[in-house]
Design an enzyme around this catalytic site. Structure first.
Site, PDB file in Angstrom:
ATOM      1  N   SER A  63       0.834  -1.205   0.000  1.00 20.66           N
ATOM      2  CA  SER A  63       0.000   0.000   0.000  1.00 20.66           C
ATOM      3  C   SER A  63       0.871   1.258   0.000  1.00 20.66           C
ATOM      4  CB  SER A  63      -0.963   0.011   1.183  1.00 20.66           C
ATOM      5  OG  SER A  63      -0.290  -0.202   2.396  1.00 20.66           O
TER       6      SER A  63
ATOM      7  N   HIS B  89     -39.618  19.710 -13.651  1.00 21.06           N
ATOM      8  CA  HIS B  89     -39.515  18.873 -14.857  1.00 21.06           C
ATOM      9  C   HIS B  89     -38.768  19.593 -15.978  1.00 21.06           C
ATOM     10  CE1 HIS B  89     -42.786  16.489 -12.958  1.00 21.06           C
ATOM     11  NE2 HIS B  89     -43.248  17.682 -12.641  1.00 21.06           N
TER      12      HIS B  89
ATOM     13  N   SER C  80     -12.561  25.103 -28.365  1.00 21.24           N
ATOM     14  CA  SER C  80     -12.581  23.880 -29.155  1.00 21.24           C
ATOM     15  C   SER C  80     -11.371  23.881 -30.071  1.00 21.24           C
ATOM     16  CB  SER C  80     -13.867  23.821 -29.974  1.00 21.24           C
ATOM     17  OG  SER C  80     -13.698  22.976 -31.099  1.00 21.24           O
TER      18      SER C  80
ATOM     19  N   LYS D 168     -16.227  28.431 -30.237  1.00 17.10           N
ATOM     20  CA  LYS D 168     -16.747  27.775 -29.029  1.00 17.10           C
ATOM     21  C   LYS D 168     -16.186  28.309 -27.718  1.00 17.10           C
ATOM     22  CE  LYS D 168     -18.552  23.919 -29.029  1.00 17.10           C
ATOM     23  NZ  LYS D 168     -19.882  23.530 -28.653  1.00 17.10           N
TER      24      LYS D 168
ATOM     25  N   ASN E 149     -16.640  26.589 -24.078  1.00 16.80           N
ATOM     26  CA  ASN E 149     -17.263  25.408 -23.478  1.00 16.80           C
ATOM     27  C   ASN E 149     -17.180  25.383 -21.958  1.00 16.80           C
ATOM     28  OD1 ASN E 149     -18.013  24.311 -25.972  1.00 16.80           O
ATOM     29  ND2 ASN E 149     -16.007  23.327 -26.234  1.00 16.80           N
TER      30      ASN E 149
ATOM     31  N   GLU F  37     -18.636  20.560 -16.553  1.00 21.75           N
ATOM     32  CA  GLU F  37     -18.873  19.191 -17.033  1.00 21.75           C
ATOM     33  C   GLU F  37     -18.031  18.185 -16.265  1.00 21.75           C
ATOM     34  OE1 GLU F  37     -19.993  19.827 -21.709  1.00 21.75           O
ATOM     35  OE2 GLU F  37     -17.952  20.183 -21.094  1.00 21.75           O
TER      36      GLU F  37
ATOM     37  N   TYR G  94      -9.731  -7.524  11.830  1.00 27.19           N
ATOM     38  CA  TYR G  94      -9.032  -6.955  10.675  1.00 27.19           C
ATOM     39  C   TYR G  94      -8.874  -7.988   9.565  1.00 27.19           C
ATOM     40  CZ  TYR G  94      -5.596  -4.814   7.635  1.00 27.19           C
ATOM     41  OH  TYR G  94      -4.968  -4.302   6.528  1.00 27.19           O
TER      42      TYR G  94
ATOM     43  N   GLN H  87      -7.496  -2.634   3.494  1.00 26.81           N
ATOM     44  CA  GLN H  87      -6.508  -1.758   2.866  1.00 26.81           C
ATOM     45  C   GLN H  87      -7.115  -1.005   1.678  1.00 26.81           C
ATOM     46  OE1 GLN H  87      -2.291  -2.938   2.623  1.00 26.81           O
ATOM     47  NE2 GLN H  87      -2.585  -3.008   0.410  1.00 26.81           N
TER      48      GLN H  87
ATOM     49  N   LYS I 121      -8.304   3.039   1.561  1.00 28.35           N
ATOM     50  CA  LYS I 121      -7.527   4.271   1.425  1.00 28.35           C
ATOM     51  C   LYS I 121      -7.639   4.942   0.059  1.00 28.35           C
ATOM     52  CE  LYS I 121      -4.397   2.106   3.659  1.00 28.35           C
ATOM     53  NZ  LYS I 121      -5.323   1.415   4.601  1.00 28.35           N
TER      54      LYS I 121
HETATM   55  N1  ARG Z   1      -1.320  -1.529   4.905  1.00 33.17           N
HETATM   56  C1  ARG Z   1      -2.282  -2.096   5.791  1.00 33.17           C
HETATM   57  C2  ARG Z   1      -3.658  -1.466   5.519  1.00 33.17           C
HETATM   58  O1  ARG Z   1      -3.690  -0.494   4.887  1.00 33.17           O
HETATM   59  C3  ARG Z   1      -1.887  -1.845   7.207  1.00 33.17           C
HETATM   60  C4  ARG Z   1      -2.394  -2.863   8.142  1.00 33.17           C
HETATM   61  C5  ARG Z   1      -1.773  -4.167   7.839  1.00 33.17           C
HETATM   62  N2  ARG Z   1      -2.085  -5.146   8.847  1.00 33.17           N
HETATM   63  C6  ARG Z   1      -1.824  -6.422   8.649  1.00 33.17           C
HETATM   64  N3  ARG Z   1      -2.120  -7.212   9.622  1.00 33.17           N
HETATM   65  N4  ARG Z   1      -1.297  -6.898   7.561  1.00 33.17           N
HETATM   66  O2  ARG Z   1      -4.671  -1.948   5.964  1.00 33.17           O
END
Ligand code: ARG
Length: 464
Positions: A26, A159, A280, A286, A288, A293, A320, A325, A328
């Site tokens: 991550s 409407h 354009s 144009k 725009n 949009e 967990y 993950q 995020k």
């Molecule tokens: N990178 C992980 C996440 O975003 C952190 C937590 C990882 N925990 C684990 N037991 N592997 O969730």
């Protein structure tokens, strides 16, 4: 194959497959949690000193090490090698490089499961503060426009058909209301965000005498989580944030849609500021509304993030799971999209040039005063349903004659009802129609003026 020994590598004889490192990392996106991860770790080091796990001197060295890492990262020095896995491991790895084996004590009794929950909470708290500020800026821009053309009249639509005359300022104030709810929604969501999870361990709680209340205080959170299993598996706060972000993006998309319509030659109600319009590559004439949009188009990805996280979570057993993950990128993208949208919409709205004359002209066609005409008959004692019928027939007559209601002679009117008299014409006049809608929430100029003052006042209080 990843060469570096993992911090959790003890029970593994061999290395991790490189593809697996890339797949599971991550770090490429959670690096942006680093200020919060370091803030949380410094607070945790303090708690470890208090708990007698670290000496004062050790706590001080760890804290200084973490501060150095923060500086490095502020300056953009970051090794994005997926072998580091995530920002928590990366920072621990740098800490050990800096302060030696001592760095390995910081994670005593702590799990990344609670650490990541804390980081995301700290991150969202910060972003919500900024988002609420930016919502206020857009409200300010809308208010300014409303004040600049307080008495401009436009057709109100249902409407997307012309319905009744309303003040342009009243229409804009509808968005000010929507945005006020959005700001409150985010602020309310802070109550669930600022709950301190550290001390939950991986899931069962911590075996160390961590003063959780002191930690919460240190981090500025009014509460500690009350169940360790919930604390590491809960992402309701992220979902609430995404729901709030989705709702406001829907609002911004509606505003954008209206600006796009208003800027067409067909409506011609507004002219976009040049700095917020595009041309354009082919058609030289144009201008725009691409900004509006894109704001409309980008709403979809925020809704997508909400649905993605809800879906990721719905089948998860406690506590967990790595699926979490996935929270995020959805959250980060929603924050970037929402903030980016607010930042361009506010100045664009502020710079709109309004063609009040054109708006007023548009109120002349389409029988916007038909309801007033029915109300006129009601004022003469006719039950509303019958009055509706009479005016409906009159409208049909007008369509045939290509006339407006106010262009009918009293003689013509009297063929439809004996209740008509000269007073009819002033009754159905535009200004009279607006003025009569003077109850709370209505479009009467006096009410709209009040609404603007109230909104200004609230805005001032919200900012102060
Ligand atoms: N990178 C992980 C996440 O975003 C952190 C937590 C990882 N925990 C684990 N037991 N592997 O969730």
């Amino acid at each position: 194959m990843g060469k570096r020994k993992k911090p959790w590598g003890g029970r593994f004889a061999g290395p991790t497959e490189r593809k697996v490192e890339e797949y599971t990392a991550s770090l490429p996106f959670d690096w942006r949690l680093y200020p919060y991860d370091i803030q949380g770790s410094i607070a945790y080091a303090r708690a470890l000193v208090k708990a007698g796990v670290l000496t004062e001197v050790e706590g001080g060295r760890i804290t200084r090490g973490l501060e150095e890492i923060r500086k490095e990262l502020d300056e953009g020095e970051l090794d994005l090698d997926p072998a580091h896995e995530d920002i928590h491991m990366y920072i621990e790895h740098r800490l050990i490089e800096k302060v030696g084996e001592l760095g390995g004590k910081l994670h005593t009794g702590r799990s990344r499961n609670e650490q990541v929950a804390l980081d995301l909470r700290l991150y969202l708290r910060g972003e919500i503060g900024r988002i609420v500020h930016e919502i206020r800026d857009l409200q300010e821009a809308l208010l300014e426009q409303a004040e600049r053309h307080l008495d401009a009249v436009m057709p109100g639509y249902t409407h997307l058909q012309r319905a009744q005359p309303v003040l342009w300022s009243h229409h804009l104030m509808a968005y000010v209301e929507m945005l006020a709810r959005d700001a409150v929604r985010f602020q309310d969501c802070l109550t669930r965000i600022t709950v301190m999870p550290l001390g939950s361990g991986a899931l069962a709680g911590t075996a160390y005498p961590i003063d959780r209340d002191a930690l919460a205080q240190d981090l500025g959170f009014p509460e500690v989580s009350r169940n360790s299993i919930d604390a590491v598996s809960d992402r309701d706060f992220a979902l609430e944030f995404l729901a709030g972000a989705s709702i406001i993006m829907m609002h911004l998309s509606r505003l954008s849609e209206e600006i796009i319509l208003w800027a067409t030659a067909e409506f011609g109600f507004v002219d976009l500021p040049e700095a917020y319009a595009t041309g354009s590559s082919l058609m030289p004439q144009k201008k725009n509304p691409d900004v509006a949009e894109l704001a409309r188009g980008k709403a979809g990805r925020v809704f997508g993030g909400l649905v993605a996280l809800l879906t990721a979570m719905k089948g998860l057993p406690l506590s967990y799971n790595r699926d979490l993950q996935e929270d995020k990128e959805a959250v980060f993208d929603a924050v970037d999209t929402l903030r980016g949208t607010l930042q361009v919409l506010a100045p664009m709205v502020q710079g709109l040039r309004v063609d009040a004359e054109r708006m007023r002209q548009a109120t002349e066609e389409g029988f916007l005063n038909a309801t007033d005409a029915a109300d006129y008959l009601v004022s003469k004692g006719l039950p509303f349903r019958q009055a509706h019928e009479v005016i409906g027939t009159l409208v049909r007559y007008c369509l045939e004659q290509k006339k407006r209601l106010d262009q009918l002679s009293l003689k013509e009117l009297l063929q439809y009802s004996p209740l008509f008299d000269e007073g009819f014409y002033s009754y159905i006049a535009l200004d009279a129609s607006l003025k009569r809608r003077g109850n709370v929430g209505g479009t009467a100029p006096e009410r709209v003026r009040e609404a603007i003052l109230m909104a200004r006042d609230e805005l001032k209080k919200g900012k102060g």
